[in-house]
Design a protein around this motif. Structure first.
Motif, PDB file in Angstrom:
ATOM      1  N   SER A 242       0.865  -1.179   0.000  1.00 31.31           N
ATOM      2  CA  SER A 242       0.000   0.000   0.000  1.00 31.31           C
ATOM      3  C   SER A 242       0.892   1.216   0.000  1.00 31.31           C
ATOM      4  N   ASP A 336      -7.940  11.101  -5.013  1.00 29.70           N
ATOM      5  CA  ASP A 336      -7.239  10.142  -5.867  1.00 29.70           C
ATOM      6  C   ASP A 336      -8.111   9.862  -7.097  1.00 29.70           C
ATOM      7  N   LYS A 453       7.700   6.251  -0.086  1.00 32.49           N
ATOM      8  CA  LYS A 453       6.919   6.454  -1.307  1.00 32.49           C
ATOM      9  C   LYS A 453       7.783   7.244  -2.280  1.00 32.49           C
TER      10      LYS A 453
HETATM   11  C1  8LE Z   1      -2.422   3.747  -5.109  1.00 35.84           C
HETATM   12  C2  8LE Z   1      -2.774   3.443   3.004  1.00 35.84           C
HETATM   13  C3  8LE Z   1      -1.443   3.792   3.621  1.00 35.84           C
HETATM   14  C4  8LE Z   1      -1.526   3.703   5.114  1.00 35.84           C
HETATM   15  O1  8LE Z   1      -0.507   2.876   3.160  1.00 35.84           O
HETATM   16  C5  8LE Z   1      -1.032   5.171   3.191  1.00 35.84           C
HETATM   17  O2  8LE Z   1      -0.116   5.341   2.408  1.00 35.84           O
HETATM   18  O3  8LE Z   1      -1.770   6.173   3.709  1.00 35.84           O
HETATM   19  P1  8LE Z   1      -1.408   7.721   3.523  1.00 35.84           P
HETATM   20  O4  8LE Z   1       0.006   7.981   3.943  1.00 35.84           O
HETATM   21  O5  8LE Z   1      -2.506   8.477   4.185  1.00 35.84           O
HETATM   22  O6  8LE Z   1      -1.457   7.999   1.977  1.00 35.84           O
HETATM   23  C6  8LE Z   1      -2.679   7.825   1.313  1.00 35.84           C
HETATM   24  C7  8LE Z   1      -2.482   8.089  -0.163  1.00 35.84           C
HETATM   25  O7  8LE Z   1      -1.487   7.198  -0.675  1.00 35.84           O
HETATM   26  C8  8LE Z   1      -3.728   7.812  -0.951  1.00 35.84           C
HETATM   27  O8  8LE Z   1      -4.595   8.931  -0.961  1.00 35.84           O
HETATM   28  C9  8LE Z   1      -3.142   7.471  -2.309  1.00 35.84           C
HETATM   29  O9  8LE Z   1      -2.790   8.652  -3.007  1.00 35.84           O
HETATM   30  C10 8LE Z   1      -1.864   6.734  -1.965  1.00 35.84           C
HETATM   31  N1  8LE Z   1      -2.085   5.289  -1.873  1.00 35.84           N
HETATM   32  C11 8LE Z   1      -2.140   4.522  -0.768  1.00 35.84           C
HETATM   33  N2  8LE Z   1      -2.312   3.214  -1.103  1.00 35.84           N
HETATM   34  C12 8LE Z   1      -2.376   3.172  -2.466  1.00 35.84           C
HETATM   35  C13 8LE Z   1      -2.234   4.492  -2.958  1.00 35.84           C
HETATM   36  N3  8LE Z   1      -2.269   4.773  -4.269  1.00 35.84           N
HETATM   37  N4  8LE Z   1      -2.555   2.471  -4.729  1.00 35.84           N
HETATM   38  C14 8LE Z   1      -2.537   2.121  -3.423  1.00 35.84           C
HETATM   39  N5  8LE Z   1      -2.662   0.855  -3.063  1.00 35.84           N
END
Ligand code: 8LE
Length: 466
Positions: A242, A336, A453
């Motif tokens: 994730s 997103d 990321k």
């Molecule tokens: C495409 C979900 C988590 C805890 O791993 C995370 O990264 O949460 P965070 O730091 O609040 O970031 C959320 C954002 O990361 C989302 O809005 C999206 O833009 C991206 N993201 C998270 N998981 C995915 C993702 N984008 N695929 C995913 N599987």
């Protein structure tokens, strides 16, 4: 109807000793495979309950809904629910500024807080996430249930290779794996020399499951190669990801699956939405992500009206907690982009699906000379090009009155022998994206790799907010 749904009540609480029958592909067979219309009917009742709870316990929600003359009791249809105003992150930041540190949407007594997490704060005021003790147990249960769906079982070793810090991803994966009675190896990431040590530990412990961000998995494969270790020898079976797009970007997904010889599973919504694994693929529906609608209510909406778009269409995910009591989010806008469908899933779960995962943030889409470019398209393309060195950067700048896009990609060939690579890649990108691209090659292993990321886009145009 809800009486048949396993452990379906609010506030949620699960039997901590429960485990499914080992032969069952499902944790909760009924909840996962029931008629979606029936499930939706139960969810609608729950949405009203969650809203009533939030209205009673949070000045934030009272303020927000009173301004629209909206009462939880009005939510008698999904059409009515779609008119509930969305929450944008700025509103949470403002609420936390006014009512530090958690904002006036905490909804539980501070003594109930079990974990505090937050955003990194690199792009503005950090936001604090407060998770209640009871919620943490429910989150663990939900994540265990989803991990079961991925094929992880009690006794499996789960290697967590993501930052153990304010970031919720690693902790959420760990909580689920612990509840599933797995052996958790909370390795972490981000410290000096840690990736090489991860290679050693993976080779020694041979875990079955692995969690990280997709870019970090690719980084790990590179470091393993430098150490002359084949990542396939780790013996991983399932790798779940994730945090960023990647696990559903075909070329990235294939690169990870090929390097490690493992199944790649995409999951993840947002940290605020923990249990964030509520969007997740399964072992028998491996592509994209299913929306586990009885855990979190996922809508895919028009980004201006925030009404749901029909199945088959693109929109932005909007999320609502069905089981959280601490900081429940009701219609949180993700900003997103994705597309959703409703079809028969090979795993038998009756959830809608995001067949291409979440493919980017609206803010990250590059608007250049009337075209929209998704950074993931560039990533997907470059991974398919022979002699690509594995990392790239996209720079957008204004020269005179013209916007210019420069793609800088690593090449494994020596610098005197790259003419053909540059020609192929430059013209391929141009025809894929429909905009003029200045393409440059650089030596392999010279661009920065992400430990968390990736940030590959540098937009130097002043007017562009990033
Ligand atoms: C495409 C979900 C988590 C805890 O791993 C995370 O990264 O949460 P965070 O730091 O609040 O970031 C959320 C954002 O990361 C989302 O809005 C999206 O833009 C991206 N993201 C998270 N998981 C995915 C993702 N984008 N695929 C995913 N599987």
């Amino acid at each position: 109807m809800s009486a048949q749904m396993e452990e379906w009540h609010f506030p949620a609480g699960y039997d901590q000793s429960y485990l499914p029958d080992p032969s069952s592909p499902y944790w909760f067979p009924h909840r996962e495979t029931m008629d979606p219309e029936e499930r939706n009917a139960a969810v609608l009742v729950r949405l009203r309950e969650v809203m009533e709870y939030a209205y009673a316990t949070s000045p934030f929600y009272r303020r927000k809904w009173d301004a629209e003359d909206l009462k939880p009791a009005d939510i008698t249809s999904f059409e009515a629910f779609e008119q509930v105003p969305v929450i944008q992150k700025e509103e949470m930041r403002a609420a936390q500024h006014e009512h530090p540190p958690f904002g006036d949407y905490l909804c539980v007594d501070e003594s109930e807080i079990h974990h505090i997490h937050g955003t990194s704060g690199t792009t503005g005021m950090p936001t604090a996430f407060a998770l209640g003790r009871r919620d943490w147990e429910v989150i663990a249960d939900n994540h265990a249930r989803i991990l079961w769906g991925m094929g992880v079982r009690p006794g499996d070793t789960v290697f967590v290779a993501a930052l153990f810090s304010l970031y919720l991803g690693s902790w959420g994966a760990m909580a689920g794996a612990e509840r599933l009675r797995c052996r958790v190896l909370p390795f972490g990431a981000g410290a000096q020399g840690m990736t090489a040590r991860a290679v050693t530990w993976l080779a020694r412990t041979k875990p079955k499951a692995f969690y990280a961000t997709p870019s970090y998995a690719l980084r790990l494969a590179e470091v393993a190669a430098q150490e002359k270790i084949d990542p396939k020898d780790f013996g991983l079976e399932v790798m779940f990801f994730s945090g960023e797009p990647g696990a559903s970007v075909p070329a990235v997904r294939d690169a990870i699956a090929d390097a490690f010889g493992a199944r790649v599973v995409d999951c993840g919504t947002m940290a605020e939405m923990t249990p964030f694994m509520s969007a997740s693929a399964t072992d028998r529906t491996p592509d994209g992500m299913l929306l586990w609608q009885d855990i979190v209510w996922h809508e895919v909406c028009d980004p201006t009206t925030f009404r749901t778009v029909p199945f088959g269409s693109e929109g932005t995910p909007v999320y609502t907690h069905l089981e959280r009591t601490s900081q429940p989010m009701i219609r949180l806008a993700s900003n997103d982009l994705t597309r959703w469908v409703m079809e028969d899933n090979p795993c038998g779960r009756t959830y809608p699906k995001l067949p291409d995962g979440v493919y980017g943030r609206i803010d990250d889409m590059i608007h250049i000379r009337g075209e929209n470019v998704y950074p993931t398209e560039v990533d997907n393309f470059l991974r398919g090009v022979a002699d690509y060195g594995g990392e790239h950067q996209i720079v957008v700048r204004r020269t005179g009155s013209m916007d210019e896009m420069i793609v800088r990609a690593e090449c494994t060939l020596p610098s005197g022998q790259r003419d053909d690579f540059e020609r192929r890649t430059g013209s391929g990108l141009q025809s894929l994206l429909g905009v003029r691209v200045t393409f440059e090659s650089v030596d392999a292993h010279t661009l920065e790799r992400a430990e968390h990321k990736s940030r590959r886009v540098v937009d130097e145009r002043e007017h562009t907010k990033r």
